[in-house]
Design a protein around this motif. Structure first.
Motif: not given
Length: 337
Positions: A73, A96-99, A102, A106, A124, A126, A150, A152
């Motif tokens: 993240i 990979t995902i991005y803030w 989200l 979190l 994970v 962060v 979710f 990615s």
């Protein structure tokens, strides 16, 4: 003078001024650094000059979340997939995902959210830049439910150039941007101290700057004003991180806090109490001490005209993260299965 002649003179004068501004803007070229673009300062003087390392495209592809060993993240420091490529080259499967995806938080149902996405990995990571972590942690304190599904990407969000970009006429720039860039660059070079351009870009003297940066005018570099405005991280932030980690024991969470460029080159004591508490807590690698060491070994560890690590810096960062990952996952699942 007749009205017709007066009108013609005014027209010709205006045409000459507009033409001069247009030529100046076209000749200024297209900026390739985020801070030079925002502050309208010349990359010819403040841009990096060293070629960036090539990474084979096969190592810049994310794995499907259902197959990943490691979930990252991250923020803009993770969008090129360069530091992750070191993990991929070592055999780990990374997604990979991005803030921003989200809602910058979190939430309490984090484990269930990952289960629903099909993530079966054990780690994970962060990642957050120093200046944004405090706000992200504050938002996470009051977040009960992950709001977005979710998502990615298999390809990097952005692909930086490996060579200094060649000259390109700046057709997309504002008519006055060439003149503004010329004026700002002159001020940046000739002002003895810090100079602010717009609301976000500092040109600041750096002691020993030419040993740190490859830019032509290397006694100064460009810095993001938010580095100063967002304040220090504190030991309370470490307590928040530990609390989130303890509340989600289904997977190991490793925190990866990337120091601000300003912290590394201008204000080495920034967030110092946080750094001590973070190191003592063992929540992840101490990248503050690491970056202070690397800046003296690697020119353009951070880009001189950008707020981010260079691709040289990203790959070195990846090696440091790999050391920490191997303490948690000694071998990728693909090798142990």
């Amino acid at each position: 003078m007749t009205p017709a002649k007066l009108w013609l003179q005014i027209f010709l004068a205006g045409f000459a001024i507009i033409s001069a501004l247009l030529v100046t803007t076209l000749a200024a070229g297209v900026p390739y650094g985020d801070l030079s673009r925002i502050g309208q300062v010349s990359d010819n003087e403040f841009g990096w000059q060293l070629a960036q390392p090539h990474v084979e495209p096969a190592f810049l592809r994310a794995s499907p979340v259902t197959e990943a060993d490691i979930l990252v993240i991250g923020d803009s420091f993770s969008m090129t997939y360069r530091w992750q490529s070191v993990l991929t080259r070592a055999g780990y499967r990374v997604t990979t995902i991005y803030w921003g995806q989200l809602g910058e938080a979190l939430c309490d149902d984090f484990d269930a959210w990952l289960d629903g996405a099909g993530f079966h990995g054990k780690l994970v990571v962060v990642e957050s830049v120093e200046r944004l972590l405090g706000d992200r942690l504050a938002k996470s304190q009051n977040c009960t439910k992950m709001r977005k599904p979710f998502e990615s990407k298999s390809e990097p969000f952005t692909s930086p150039p490996e060579q200094v970009p060649g000259f390109e006429l700046n057709w997309k720039g504002k008519l006055t941007s060439g003149y503004t860039t010329f004026r700002n660059t002159s001020r940046a070079k000739n002002s003895p101290g810090d100079t602010l351009f717009g609301k976000q870009t500092w040109a600041r003297p750096v002691v020993g700057g030419c040993s740190f940066f490859s830019s032509k005018f290397c006694d100064k570099a460009l810095f993001f004003k938010d580095d100063d405005d967002n304040g220090d991280l504190t030991p309370e932030n470490v307590r928040q991180m530990r609390a989130f980690t303890n509340a989600h024991p289904a997977r190991t969470i490793m925190w990866m806090v990337i120091p601000n460029k300003t912290t590394i080159y201008i204000q080495p004591d920034h967030s110092k109490d946080f750094v001590t508490a973070f190191r003592d807590a063992g929540l992840g690698p101490d990248l503050f001490t690491f970056a202070q060491e690397q800046k003296t070994k690697v020119r353009d560890f951070y880009f001189p005209n950008d707020t981010h690590l260079s691709m040289h810096g990203q790959l070195i960062l990846g090696q440091r993260v790999l050391e920490s990952v191997r303490k948690i996952l000694p071998e990728p699942a693909a090798k142990t299965s």
